[in-house]
Write a protein that holds these residues in place. Structure first.
Motif: not given
Length: 151
Positions: A51-64
């Motif tokens: 299995g896999v997923c990715r996460v990346f920084p967005n605005e402020g302290n929010t990640w996606t």
């Protein structure tokens, strides 16, 4: 289950995403520039990537969170929930207080079971209905195992 977090997309992540999103689901635009700024989390059953997923920084302290996929033989074992939990732990350790995701609408109940809520933004991605969801991470004390049949 063992998880590995990489700053560059590993071949194991590419293979799983190609199998699930391109071969099984028929998406064409699987890899993009976001892969270059993401952390990639791969779940292993022994030495086998499953299995896999990715996460990346967005605005402020929010990640996606995105590109969550589990290989067909491993679905129904709560590996999707495990990957989401690992992603939440990873981004919390980097200062995130909120995680968003762009879910296929057919799997919204899976994400709801993990505490994600509909943000009211619905659209199409390559003709497939999607919706934006989010979860405040301050409320997270653990993850609830959900059904990952959809992955």
């Amino acid at each position: 289950m063992r998880y590995e977090v990489s700053e560059r997309i590993p071949q194991d992540a590419k293979s799983i995403r190609e199998t699930v999103f391109v071969d099984e689901q028929g998406f064409h635009d699987e890899f993009d520039e976001t892969d270059e700024i993401s952390l990639h989390i791969v779940a292993y059953d022994g030495d086998a990537p499953v299995g896999v997923c990715r996460v990346f920084p967005n605005e402020g302290n929010t990640w996606t969170l995105g590109r969550l996929a589990v290989l067909k033989p491993y679905r129904g074992r709560h590996l999707g929930a495990g990957l989401v939990g690992e992603a939440e732990k990873t981004v919390r350790s980097r200062g995130a207080d909120r995680l968003t995701l762009h879910a296929q609408e057919r799997v919204k109940d899976f994400y709801r079971s993990l505490g994600y809520r509909d943000m009211g933004i619905h659209d199409l991605d390559e003709g497939c209905p999607h919706m934006w969801m989010d979860k405040p991470l301050a409320e997270t004390v653990g993850n609830k195992a959900g059904d990952d049949e959809e992955l």
